[in-house]
Design a protein around this motif. Structure first.
Motif, PDB file in Angstrom:
ATOM      1  N   ASP A   1      41.841  42.674  29.227  1.00 22.79           N
ATOM      2  CA  ASP A   1      42.943  43.798  28.791  1.00 22.79           C
ATOM      3  C   ASP A   1      43.296  44.486  30.212  1.00 22.79           C
ATOM      4  OD1 ASP A   1      39.939  44.246  29.442  1.00 22.79           O
ATOM      5  OD2 ASP A   1      40.445  46.317  28.904  1.00 22.79           O
ATOM      6  N   GLU A   2      42.866  44.562  31.343  1.00 22.40           N
ATOM      7  CA  GLU A   2      43.405  45.074  32.496  1.00 22.40           C
ATOM      8  C   GLU A   2      44.110  44.269  33.082  1.00 22.40           C
ATOM      9  OE1 GLU A   2      40.476  47.779  34.813  1.00 22.40           O
ATOM     10  OE2 GLU A   2      38.945  46.533  33.426  1.00 22.40           O
ATOM     11  N   GLN A   3      44.587  42.947  32.879  1.00 23.62           N
ATOM     12  CA  GLN A   3      45.438  42.090  33.592  1.00 23.62           C
ATOM     13  C   GLN A   3      45.086  42.190  35.104  1.00 23.62           C
ATOM     14  OE1 GLN A   3      49.753  41.848  32.616  1.00 23.62           O
ATOM     15  NE2 GLN A   3      49.104  42.692  30.560  1.00 23.62           N
ATOM     16  N   PRO A   4      43.829  41.841  35.306  1.00 22.72           N
ATOM     17  CA  PRO A   4      43.546  42.229  36.915  1.00 22.72           C
ATOM     18  C   PRO A   4      44.181  40.920  37.679  1.00 22.72           C
ATOM     19  CG  PRO A   4      41.682  40.969  35.782  1.00 22.72           C
ATOM     20  CD  PRO A   4      42.856  41.310  34.782  1.00 22.72           C
ATOM     21  N   ARG A   5      44.365  41.152  39.207  1.00 23.01           N
ATOM     22  CA  ARG A   5      45.184  40.319  39.896  1.00 23.01           C
ATOM     23  C   ARG A   5      44.094  39.866  41.186  1.00 23.01           C
ATOM     24  NH1 ARG A   5      49.426  38.015  37.980  1.00 23.01           N
ATOM     25  NH2 ARG A   5      50.841  39.384  36.843  1.00 23.01           N
ATOM     26  N   TYR A   6      43.364  40.631  41.951  1.00 28.54           N
ATOM     27  CA  TYR A   6      42.938  40.309  43.061  1.00 28.54           C
ATOM     28  C   TYR A   6      41.721  41.320  43.159  1.00 28.54           C
ATOM     29  CZ  TYR A   6      42.250  39.848  48.225  1.00 28.54           C
ATOM     30  OH  TYR A   6      41.538  39.822  49.504  1.00 28.54           O
ATOM     31  N   GLY A   7      40.563  40.871  43.617  1.00 27.54           N
ATOM     32  CA  GLY A   7      39.230  41.606  43.809  1.00 27.54           C
ATOM     33  C   GLY A   7      38.454  41.184  44.861  1.00 27.54           C
TER      34      GLY A   7
ATOM     35  N   ARG B   1      40.949  34.835  37.549  1.00 23.44           N
ATOM     36  CA  ARG B   1      41.544  33.548  36.463  1.00 23.44           C
ATOM     37  C   ARG B   1      42.659  34.198  36.114  1.00 23.44           C
ATOM     38  NH1 ARG B   1      36.044  32.085  33.676  1.00 23.44           N
ATOM     39  NH2 ARG B   1      35.374  30.412  35.184  1.00 23.44           N
ATOM     40  N   THR B   2      43.680  33.366  35.861  1.00 21.08           N
ATOM     41  CA  THR B   2      44.952  33.695  35.460  1.00 21.08           C
ATOM     42  C   THR B   2      45.493  32.735  34.512  1.00 21.08           C
ATOM     43  OG1 THR B   2      46.309  32.381  37.128  1.00 21.08           O
ATOM     44  CG2 THR B   2      45.447  34.633  37.608  1.00 21.08           C
ATOM     45  N   HIS B   3      46.508  33.361  33.512  1.00 18.25           N
ATOM     46  CA  HIS B   3      46.991  32.441  32.668  1.00 18.25           C
ATOM     47  C   HIS B   3      48.521  32.389  32.851  1.00 18.25           C
ATOM     48  CE1 HIS B   3      48.958  30.760  28.924  1.00 18.25           C
ATOM     49  NE2 HIS B   3      49.530  31.982  28.946  1.00 18.25           N
TER      50      HIS B   3
ATOM     51  N   SER C   1      30.950  24.688  37.987  1.00 12.42           N
ATOM     52  CA  SER C   1      30.589  25.709  37.040  1.00 12.42           C
ATOM     53  C   SER C   1      31.493  26.870  37.156  1.00 12.42           C
ATOM     54  CB  SER C   1      28.894  26.276  37.933  1.00 12.42           C
ATOM     55  OG  SER C   1      29.312  26.568  39.264  1.00 12.42           O
ATOM     56  N   VAL C   2      32.181  27.053  38.098  1.00 12.33           N
ATOM     57  CA  VAL C   2      33.256  28.283  38.087  1.00 12.33           C
ATOM     58  C   VAL C   2      34.323  28.286  37.023  1.00 12.33           C
ATOM     59  CG1 VAL C   2      34.853  29.341  39.492  1.00 12.33           C
ATOM     60  CG2 VAL C   2      32.856  28.653  40.315  1.00 12.33           C
ATOM     61  N   GLY C   3      34.681  26.852  36.731  1.00  7.27           N
ATOM     62  CA  GLY C   3      35.737  26.824  35.887  1.00  7.27           C
ATOM     63  C   GLY C   3      36.990  26.639  36.345  1.00  7.27           C
ATOM     64  N   PRO C   4      37.930  26.390  35.533  1.00 11.06           N
ATOM     65  CA  PRO C   4      39.534  26.144  35.898  1.00 11.06           C
ATOM     66  C   PRO C   4      40.248  27.514  35.914  1.00 11.06           C
ATOM     67  CG  PRO C   4      39.327  25.750  33.498  1.00 11.06           C
ATOM     68  CD  PRO C   4      37.836  26.034  33.986  1.00 11.06           C
ATOM     69  N   ALA C   5      41.526  27.349  36.487  1.00 12.80           N
ATOM     70  CA  ALA C   5      42.426  28.652  36.652  1.00 12.80           C
ATOM     71  C   ALA C   5      42.012  29.536  37.769  1.00 12.80           C
ATOM     72  CB  ALA C   5      42.586  29.162  35.354  1.00 12.80           C
ATOM     73  N   VAL C   6      41.319  29.027  38.673  1.00 12.35           N
ATOM     74  CA  VAL C   6      40.633  29.919  39.874  1.00 12.35           C
ATOM     75  C   VAL C   6      41.887  30.360  40.714  1.00 12.35           C
ATOM     76  CG1 VAL C   6      39.255  30.162  41.410  1.00 12.35           C
ATOM     77  CG2 VAL C   6      38.572  28.971  39.578  1.00 12.35           C
ATOM     78  N   ARG C   7      41.985  31.811  41.179  1.00  7.93           N
ATOM     79  CA  ARG C   7      42.624  32.067  42.105  1.00  7.93           C
ATOM     80  C   ARG C   7      42.063  33.400  43.031  1.00  7.93           C
ATOM     81  NH1 ARG C   7      48.000  32.928  39.820  1.00  7.93           N
ATOM     82  NH2 ARG C   7      48.644  30.715  38.640  1.00  7.93           N
ATOM     83  N   TYR C   8      42.501  33.516  44.224  1.00 10.55           N
ATOM     84  CA  TYR C   8      42.128  34.288  45.254  1.00 10.55           C
ATOM     85  C   TYR C   8      40.541  34.471  45.393  1.00 10.55           C
ATOM     86  CZ  TYR C   8      46.692  36.181  44.437  1.00 10.55           C
ATOM     87  OH  TYR C   8      48.156  36.187  44.574  1.00 10.55           O
TER      88      TYR C   8
ATOM     89  N   LEU D   1      59.054  32.580  34.453  1.00 10.25           N
ATOM     90  CA  LEU D   1      57.855  32.632  34.787  1.00 10.25           C
ATOM     91  C   LEU D   1      56.991  33.632  34.452  1.00 10.25           C
ATOM     92  CD1 LEU D   1      58.646  31.301  38.426  1.00 10.25           C
ATOM     93  CD2 LEU D   1      58.136  29.864  36.613  1.00 10.25           C
ATOM     94  N   VAL D   2      55.830  33.100  33.639  1.00  7.98           N
ATOM     95  CA  VAL D   2      54.701  34.113  33.159  1.00  7.98           C
ATOM     96  C   VAL D   2      53.342  34.027  33.849  1.00  7.98           C
ATOM     97  CG1 VAL D   2      53.692  35.280  31.124  1.00  7.98           C
ATOM     98  CG2 VAL D   2      56.057  34.058  30.904  1.00  7.98           C
ATOM     99  N   ASP D   3      52.919  34.936  34.468  1.00  7.64           N
ATOM    100  CA  ASP D   3      51.772  35.025  35.328  1.00  7.64           C
ATOM    101  C   ASP D   3      50.832  36.266  34.894  1.00  7.64           C
ATOM    102  OD1 ASP D   3      49.779  33.831  36.752  1.00  7.64           O
ATOM    103  OD2 ASP D   3      51.038  33.760  38.481  1.00  7.64           O
ATOM    104  N   ARG D   4      49.717  36.087  34.189  1.00  5.45           N
ATOM    105  CA  ARG D   4      48.939  37.129  33.814  1.00  5.45           C
ATOM    106  C   ARG D   4      47.451  36.927  34.268  1.00  5.45           C
ATOM    107  NH1 ARG D   4      52.261  36.498  29.086  1.00  5.45           N
ATOM    108  NH2 ARG D   4      53.795  38.458  28.910  1.00  5.45           N
ATOM    109  N   GLY D   5      46.794  38.067  34.826  1.00  2.50           N
ATOM    110  CA  GLY D   5      45.277  37.900  35.241  1.00  2.50           C
ATOM    111  C   GLY D   5      44.625  37.991  33.844  1.00  2.50           C
ATOM    112  N   VAL D   6      43.661  37.252  33.683  1.00  2.30           N
ATOM    113  CA  VAL D   6      42.704  37.163  32.436  1.00  2.30           C
ATOM    114  C   VAL D   6      41.149  37.551  32.894  1.00  2.30           C
ATOM    115  CG1 VAL D   6      44.127  35.751  31.067  1.00  2.30           C
ATOM    116  CG2 VAL D   6      42.437  34.547  32.788  1.00  2.30           C
ATOM    117  N   GLY D   7      40.910  37.921  33.801  1.00  2.00           N
ATOM    118  CA  GLY D   7      39.695  38.533  34.151  1.00  2.00           C
ATOM    119  C   GLY D   7      39.055  38.290  35.724  1.00  2.00           C
ATOM    120  N   ILE D   8      38.110  38.831  36.105  1.00  6.35           N
ATOM    121  CA  ILE D   8      37.727  38.656  37.399  1.00  6.35           C
ATOM    122  C   ILE D   8      36.063  38.168  37.281  1.00  6.35           C
ATOM    123  CG2 ILE D   8      37.233  39.677  39.812  1.00  6.35           C
ATOM    124  CD1 ILE D   8      39.651  41.446  39.678  1.00  6.35           C
ATOM    125  N   TRP D   9      35.750  37.339  37.915  1.00  7.80           N
ATOM    126  CA  TRP D   9      34.160  36.822  38.045  1.00  7.80           C
ATOM    127  C   TRP D   9      33.604  36.924  39.265  1.00  7.80           C
ATOM    128  CZ3 TRP D   9      37.877  35.597  34.362  1.00  7.80           C
ATOM    129  CH2 TRP D   9      37.473  35.405  33.060  1.00  7.80           C
TER     130      TRP D   9
END
Length: 590
Positions: free
Chosen positions: A293-299, A538-540, A517-524, A269-277
Motif C-alpha cells: 500500500d505504501e509503494q516502497p522503493r528503497y530501504g 520487491r517490485t512489480h 528463500s528470499v524469492g523473486p523480484a528482488v531490488r536494492y 513502463l510501469v514499476d511499482r514497489g510491492v513491499g520491503i522485506w
C-alpha cells in the motif's frame, strides 16, 4: 478489453472519428521497444516469456500473443517492412549487437550486418529497398544505409559522433534522428542529398526515437526532463513548438505511427514497489516490514538493527519514513520530496537525495536526527549533470560515495566529504559507473560499470590508496545490480535471469548461489553493517502497450497541430529548464 481496440480504419484523412486512447496489452516479461504493423492489425515487441529475450507478436483483434524468434541472445528493436512481410531487428545472438531480418511467412532469420561494433536501431526506407541503422563504438557512431537484400553498408554521416536512432521521412528524402551531442538529446533531420542537417528540437531536454507522420508534417518522439518520458508531438515547420500526447500517466516511450499516419502506438513502463522485506542471514528467516500500500522503493537497516528507513510513494511524491522492524508506529521524516535514504554507521545522521522547485535536479542532503535539521550539500556544485542514488556512507561516517552523470550515457563516481563539503571524483572516463558502495574496511569502493565495453555490465572494486580497479564479476549481458560487500568479502547483489530478479550471493572465491528463500523480484539489497541482516525491496514491473487512435480527431490533445497554425492556437514549446538534464535511460532495463 472491448472490441473497439481491434482493427484500425483504412488509410485516409481522419478528422471525424473521435480520439481514443486504448491499452492494448501488458507483458510482465516485456522489454518495451514495440512496433505496430503498417496496417495496424498487430504489433511486435520483445519479451522474455520463454527465458530469452525474443520477438513476440500480439494480434489486436483476437488479443492473442504468439512467439516469433527463438534462441539465445537479445532480440530487440524490431521494425516492420512497408509490406509487413519482414522485420528488421537488433540481436546480440552473435556475441554483440547486429541487424538481422525475420521473414514472417517462412519464420526464418538471417543476419544482415557484420560490423565489428554494435549495430542497432534498424528502420526501413518507404519503398522497402534499404535499411538504416547506427553502428560503431560509443561516441564514434555513424548512420549507415544497407540494401535490404544485403551487401556493404554505406555511411550517411561524414563524421562519427553520439548518434542515436533514425527513421525515414515518409517521402524517403532524408532521415530524422536523435543524437547526444548537445549534452542532452536533440532531434534533427538528416537529408540524403548531402545538404546540411536541420535541428528540430533545441537540445535542452532528452528527445529521442523520433518518427514522422505520413498524414501531416509532424514528428512524434519521447521527451524526458527529469524522470519519466512523455510522447511529444510537434510540427516540423515550427521548430520547438508542440504538445504532449498524454501527461497524467506513466513513463511513455518509443512512439511509431501506422502507415496512414493517423494512429500512434507507444509503450509504457510501469514499476511499482510491492513491499520491503528483511532477511536474517543467521536464521535464514524473511520478514515483511513494509506492505504494498505504501509503494516502497528503497530501504536499509539502522546500525543497531532495530529500525528500517525507507522511501515510499505518497500523493505523487517520494517521502522518507522510519519503522520499527519488529512492528509499531511509522514516523515520516520532514524531508520533503526525498529518495534513497541511508543511515550513517554511527546512527546519528540520515543521507538522502532531495529536490524542490528551487532545485531542478536532485541534490545530496543530510538530516541530523538529534537536532532535526537538514543540510543540502551539493547546490553549489554545478558541473554534474545530475546526482543520483543509491548513496553509501564511509565506515567512519564522514564521507558519502555516489554516482553522477557527466556526459550523455557516461557517469562517474564521486565522494562528498562532510567535514569540508568538498566533492571529488573517483573515476573520470567514458564509462557508466553507478551504484557505488564502500567496502566494509573503508579502503575501497565496489560499483557497477560498463567498462567491459559494448554496453555490457560488470562489478568492479577500486582501491582508494592506489586508484587501481579490479573486476569482481566479469561483464556480460546478464543484468546485475547494486553490489554490496559484506565484512567477510561476500558480494551481495540482484541478478536477473530470464527477466526474474533474484538475490545472489558471490563468495570471495568466485563461487555463488541464488538465495532461493528470499524469492523473486528482488531490488536494492542493502546489508546491515555487520552483514547479519539484509533489507531488500520487491517490485512489480510490467510493460504496457498503448494505441492512440484518430490523433487528428475531435478530443485529441494534438489535433490542432495538423493545421499548421499551432502558434495561433496556443501550442506551447518545451518546458523551460534552469538546470542540467539527466538521461532518461533507466539502467535497470539495460
Amino acid at each position: 478489453m472491448n472490441g473497439s481496440a481491434g482493427m484500425l480504419s483504412q488509410p485516409g484523412r481522419v478528422r471525424g472519428p473521435t480520439f481514443q486512447l486504448h491499452r492494448l496489452a501488458e507483458d510482465p516479461a516485456g522489454a518495451g521497444d514495440g512496433a505496430i504493423s503498417p496496417d495496424g492489425t498487430r504489433f511486435v515487441a520483445s519479451s522474455r516469456r520463454t527465458g530469452s529475450l525474443n520477438l513476440w507478436f500480439y494480434e489486436i483483434a483476437t488479443e492473442q500473443w504468439h512467439q516469433g524468434t527463438r534462441g539465445a541472445g537479445d532480440d530487440i528493436e524490431a521494425q516492420w517492412s512497408p509490406d509487413s512481410a519482414c522485420l528488421a531487428f537488433t540481436s546480440s545472438r552473435c556475441g554483440h549487437k547486429a541487424v538481422w531480418l525475420y521473414r514472417l511467412h517462412e519464420a526464418r532469420i538471417s543476419r544482415l550486418t557484420f560490423g565489428p561494433y554494435d549495430e542497432e536501431y534498424p528502420n526501413w526506407s518507404p519503398d522497402g529497398s534499404k535499411i538504416t541503422f547506427v553502428g560503431g563504438g560509443w561516441a564514434q557512431r555513424q548512420v549507415y544505409l544497407v540494401s535490404a537484400t544485403g551487401g556493404p553498408p554505406m555511411p550517411v554521416t561524414d563524421e562519427p559522433g553520439r548518434t542515436g536512432a533514425c527513421t525515414y521521412l515518409p517521402d524517403g528524402s532524408g532521415l530524422i534522428c536523435h543524437s547526444y551531442d548537445t549534452g542532452a538529446s536533440a532531434v534533427s533531420i538528416l537529408p540524403l542529398d548531402g545538404s546540411m542537417p536541420r535541428q528540430v528540437t533545441d537540445g535542452s531536454t532528452w528527445d529521442y526515437k523520433p518518427t514522422v507522420s505520413s498524414a501531416h508534417p509532424v514528428v512524434a518522439f519521447s521527451r524526458s526532463l527529469e524522470g519519466r518520458s512523455v510522447i511529444w508531438v510537434q510540427q516540423l515547420a515550427e521548430p520547438y513548438r508542440g504538445r504532449a500526447l498524454v501527461v497524467e500517466a506513466g513513463d511513455d516511450r518509443w512512439p511509431n505511427w501506422t502507415a496512414d499516419g493517423q494512429h500512434l502506438f507507444f509503450h509504457r513502463l510501469v514499476d511499482r514497489g510491492v513491499g520491503i522485506w528483511v532477511l536474517d542471514r543467521r536464521t535464514d528467516t524473511v520478514t515483511q516490514v513494509v506492505g504494498p500500500d505504501e509503494q516502497p522503493r528503497y530501504g536499509n537497516i539502522s546500525p543497531d538493527g532495530t529500525r528500517l528507513i525507507y522511501a515510499a510513494e505518497e500523493s505523487g511524491r517520494s517521502v522518507v519514513k522510519v519503522r520499527e522492524i519488529s512492528g509499531g508506529l511509522t514516523k515520516v521524516l520532514p524531508l520533503g520530496d526525498a529518495a534513497f535514504p541511508q543511515w550513517s554507521p554511527n546512527g546519528r545522521t540520515v543521507a538522502y537525495l532531495t529536490r524542490d522547485v528551487s532545485r531542478p535536479r536532485w541534490e545530496i542532503a543530510t538530516y541530523d536526527l538529534a537536532t532535526a535539521t537538514s543540510t543540502v550539500w551539493t547546490c553549489g556544485v554545478t558541473w554534474p549533470k545530475s546526482l543520483h542514488g543509491p548513496l553509501d556512507w564511509s565506515p567512519d561516517s564522514t564521507r558519502l560515495v555516489f554516482s553522477t552523470d557527466t556526459e550523455p550515457f557516461e557517469a562517474d563516481l564521486c565522494v562528498l566529504d562532510l567535514r569540508d563539503g568538498s566533492v571529488t571524483k573517483l573515476t573520470e572516463d567514458p564509462w557508466w559507473d553507478e551504484a557505488p558502495s564502500w567496502t566494509p574496511d573503508g579502503t575501497g569502493v565496489v560499483f557497477l560499470s560498463t567498462r567491459g565495453g559494448d554496453w555490457t555490465w560488470g562489478f568492479y572494486r577500486m582501491d582508494l590508496s592506489t586508484g587501481e580497479i579490479h573486476a569482481l564479476a566479469r561483464p556480460d549481458y546478464i543484468e546485475k545490480n547494486n553490489p554490496r560487500m559484506l565484512p567477510d568479502g561476500t558480494l551481495i547483489y540482484s541478478l536477473a535471469v530470464s527477466g526474474i530478479e533474484d538475490l545472489f550471493e558471490q563468495l570471495p572465491d568466485g563461487r555463488g548461489r541464488v538465495l532461493s528463500s528470499v524469492g523473486p523480484a528482488v531490488r536494492y539489497p542493502v546489508p546491515s553493517r555487520d552483514g547479519s541482516m539484509l533489507a531488500f525491496t520487491r517490485t512489480h514491473r510490467t510493460v504496457e502497450y498503448w494505441l492512440a487512435k484518430n490523433v487528428w480527431g475531435a478530443g485529441s490533445p494534438i489535433a490542432d497541430l495538423a493545421d499548421g497554425d499551432a502558434r495561433r492556437r496556443g501550442t506551447h514549446g518545451p518546458q523551460t529548464r534552469t538546470g542540467p538534464v539527466r538521461s532518461p535511460v533507466n539502467t535497470r532495463r539495460r
